[in-house]
Design an enzyme around this catalytic site. Structure first.
Site, PDB file in Angstrom:
ATOM      1  N   CYS A   1       0.838  -1.206   0.000  1.00  0.00           N
ATOM      2  CA  CYS A   1       0.000   0.000   0.000  1.00  0.00           C
ATOM      3  C   CYS A   1       0.875   1.260   0.000  1.00  0.00           C
ATOM      4  CB  CYS A   1      -0.983  -0.036   1.168  1.00  0.00           C
ATOM      5  SG  CYS A   1      -2.296   1.185   1.007  1.00  0.00           S
TER       6      CYS A   1
ATOM      7  N   HIS B   1      -3.586  -5.073   0.256  1.00  0.00           N
ATOM      8  CA  HIS B   1      -3.107  -5.511   1.565  1.00  0.00           C
ATOM      9  C   HIS B   1      -3.208  -7.029   1.649  1.00  0.00           C
ATOM     10  CE1 HIS B   1      -2.745  -1.684   3.779  1.00  0.00           C
ATOM     11  NE2 HIS B   1      -3.704  -1.258   2.984  1.00  0.00           N
TER      12      HIS B   1
ATOM     13  N   GLU C   1      -1.805  -8.994   3.483  1.00  0.00           N
ATOM     14  CA  GLU C   1      -1.665  -9.522   4.851  1.00  0.00           C
ATOM     15  C   GLU C   1      -3.004  -9.907   5.473  1.00  0.00           C
ATOM     16  OE1 GLU C   1      -1.114  -6.416   3.919  1.00  0.00           O
ATOM     17  OE2 GLU C   1      -1.662  -4.932   5.442  1.00  0.00           O
TER      18      GLU C   1
END
Ligand SMILES: *[C@@H]1O[C@H](CO)[C@@H](O)[C@H](O)[C@H]1NC(C)=O
Ligand SMILES: CC(=O)N[C@H]1CO[C@H](CO)[C@@H](O)[C@@H]1O
Length: 614
Positions: A407, A537, A539
């Site tokens: 990001c 993102h 994650e």
């Protein structure tokens, strides 16, 4: 009928109720059950997007764009499920629902009260959400874990406690069990049971009867048999209903710790789980999950090799705001059988100003960056510290150190390239300098008839890899060569289309774009061992047994070229997207023209003057 397991807490919060709840869910999965979870947060906020990260830890994003508490991330990771914004209940959401119904006249002019209107709304919500399929079976879950945040007895949780008191009758005895998590403090070697007795007493006073009492011990010593006996006697439960959760070397051990104390067997009997028809396929899946989880956790103890990563961010002293990022690194390190050494580097410490004001700090920060096997620049907030991040990125690029930018980290990698390679010295983001002549990163709201005025791109979105990338893109190979991948997004600034051609011609490759090819979403340097940036993102979609591919790439590359090649081969054989087809929402939403709800966070400027999210 769905089985409900309420997990409540007493004495103090923040002692690992979420881990106990998700571990219980995981154990039920190992016997072949389909498990979902609901988190109740007894605060007035409607969504987590507007909360300050320093106060609240990470804002976790769901497929549907819901911005929630980091606890839902815990459930998604442990249970390997896809949850929706409705899986988080806050007092604010319930009240809004009740007030909207009142405005529509649904209560027929009656006086609207906490009991029964608010408590009914809570129960209906739980029943409704518990039925939503969350995995690739597409079936209704068998079990729903309901975690009640805070502690029983708080003013805030009172309506929820009352709702659950009623709910135990609504669901029926065989379909509702309660696990109460309590603190057992250790005073000079003596395990004190008084706080537990008191909290169980008040729980009973509120009409809730504990089925299992989880005694949390803040230290390495397990629950003593004598303590167990005492709690059993004073709390009117059988000894088999009391179990201990002491500190273990990793949270991934907790499911096995619970299992060794007979939790599964107890719940099996108590909730009559054997009456549920579990298919052979699900039983086998459960067995395999159990085996793999055990391997994962037992392997951890015997790791000699290490892999070190410098996490260059902000709020590095508030590590919770990078919860999913650290989980992704952890899961990836498990995969390569190495112990993760994480260096938290405050990015502003890398800047020349710090060299003048605090040389020791400056040198320590650089020592961590230079000593690390890989460098990670995660998403973040505001201008402060971005120059330091770009210095770390420049170092990674020039010294061929594995780098991953997420990001904001992706955007800064583009700016760094524009400044130092393309030769646009004043390149920046229009987020940092509003009237800059060189906005390499610019505000680019999602122009869509169906996204009502939203300026933030939120939720699961596809990325399409460019033709030809299959031969060279390391990112694509990490996703097992897929041409199209799905990850969650949360940003409002993007690479300026006017610069794309020049950036590409100078050697920066945009390997992945959005479906229309307008938004740059994956960058890579083909002649670097691992230099990858993602606007998304990833994650938020990592799993202990299925690590997020870009993070795995960073960890593997930081462990050496051989490990990296080995993991590409493993990925090709084993990578599965963590979300079932049906939950890939963005396209469906656009096709059907269903307006995506705009959450309050869209235009919010945070109190500290920083815009929340890039
Ligand atoms: C996790 O869920 C995904 C999608 O529902 C599925 O394809 C995958 O096999 C699951 N993984 C495990 C380890 O159960
Ligand atoms: C049914 C319902 O009201 N769901 C809400 C859950 O929370 C989000 C905000 O995070 C709302 O937008 C949803 O409407």
């Amino acid at each position: 009928m769905t089985k409900f397991i309420l997990v409540s807490g007493g004495v103090i919060s923040g002692i690992g109720k979420g881990v106990i709840a998700s571990s219980t869910g995981l154990l039920l999965k190992t016997i072949g059950l389909k498990v979902t979870a609901i988190k109740i947060d007894p605060y007035m906020n409607i969504d987590a997007g507007t909360m300050r990260p320093t106060e609240h830890g990470e804002v976790y994003v769901l497929n549907d764009g819901g911005e929630v508490d980091l606890d839902l991330g815990n459930y998604e990771r442990y249970l390997n499920v896809t949850l929706s914004r409705d899986n988080n209940i806050t007092t604010g959401k319930i009240y809004r629902e009740v007030i909207e119904k009142e405005r529509k006249g649904e209560y027929l002019g009656k006086t609207v009260q906490i009991v029964p209107h608010v408590t009914n709304e809570i129960q209906e919500w739980i029943e409704r959400v518990a039925k939503i399929p969350v995995d690739d079976t597409g079936d209704e879950p068998d079990v729903c874990i309901v975690e009640l945040g805070g502690t029983v007895g708080d003013i805030e949780s009172a309506p929820f406690v009352e709702a659950m008191r009623q709910f135990q009758f609504r669901a029926g005895h065989d379909n509702f069990a309660l696990i109460h998590v309590s603190l057992v403090p250790d005073m000079h070697g003596e395990q004190k049971t008084k706080p537990t007795q008191t909290t169980i007493h008040s729980l009973r006073g509120l009409g809730l009867l504990p089925d299992l009492i989880a005694c949390r011990l803040m230290g390495p010593n397990p629950l003593l048999p004598a303590t167990k006996e005492k709690i059993s006697m004073f709390c009117h439960v059988a000894p088999e209903q009391v179990f201990g959760v002491h500190d273990v070397s990793s949270v991934y051990h907790v499911p096995l710790l619970l299992q060794s104390q007979g939790i599964v067997n107890y719940l099996r009997k108590r909730l009559n789980l054997d009456a549920l028809k579990i298919s052979r396929e699900m039983t086998q899946k459960g067995d395999s999950l159990h085996r793999r989880w055990k391997d994962l956790t037992t392997g951890q103890e015997r790791l000699f090799d290490t892999v070190s990563i410098a996490l260059v961010g902000k709020y590095t002293d508030l590590k919770d705001s990078y919860m999913s990022v650290t989980k992704s690194l952890e899961h990836s390190a498990f995969r390569v059988h190495r112990k993760l050494i994480l260096h938290w580097v405050e990015s502003s410490d890398l800047e020349p100003e710090t060299q003048e004001s605090n040389p020791a700090k400056y040198h320590d920060a650089w020592r961590a960056v230079v000593g690390a096997g890989g460098i990670l620049v995660p998403g973040g907030f505001g201008v402060r510290g971005t120059e330091g991040m770009m210095l770390a990125i420049k170092y990674a690029r020039e010294q061929k150190v594995p780098f991953l930018g997420i990001c904001l980290g992706f955007q800064l990698a583009v700016i760094e390239w524009a400044r130092n390679v393309l030769g646009v010295p004043d390149a920046t983001s229009s987020e940092f300098v509003t009237d800059t002549p060189s906005p390499v990163i610019m505000f680019m709201p999602e122009i869509s008839k169906t996204h009502m005025g939203g300026t933030m791109r939120l939720g699961l979105r596809p990325t399409v890899f460019e033709p030809g990338t299959e031969t060279w893109s390391r990112t694509r190979k990490l996703y097992a060569g897929a041409g199209k991948i799905w990850e969650r997004h949360r940003h409002r600034y993007e690479v300026n289309p006017d610069f794309v051609e020049r950036l590409q011609q100078s050697g920066l490759a945009f390997a992945g774009k959005d479906e229309k090819g307008e938004r740059m979403q994956v960058l890579e340097l083909p002649d670097h061992p691992f230099f990858v940036g993602l606007q998304a993102h990833p994650e938020f979609c990592t799993r202990p047994l299925n690590p997020s591919p870009p993070f795995l790439g960073l960890i593997a590359a930081a462990s050496g070229a051989a490990v990296f090649e080995e993991q590409l081969a493993v990925q090709l054989k084993t990578f599965t997207p963590p979300h079932p087809e049906g939950s890939m929402v963005a396209e469906a939403v656009l096709r059907q023209g269903i307006p995506v709800p705009v959450t309050a966070s869209k235009e919010k400027i945070l109190l500290n003057g920083e815009v929340n999210g890039h």
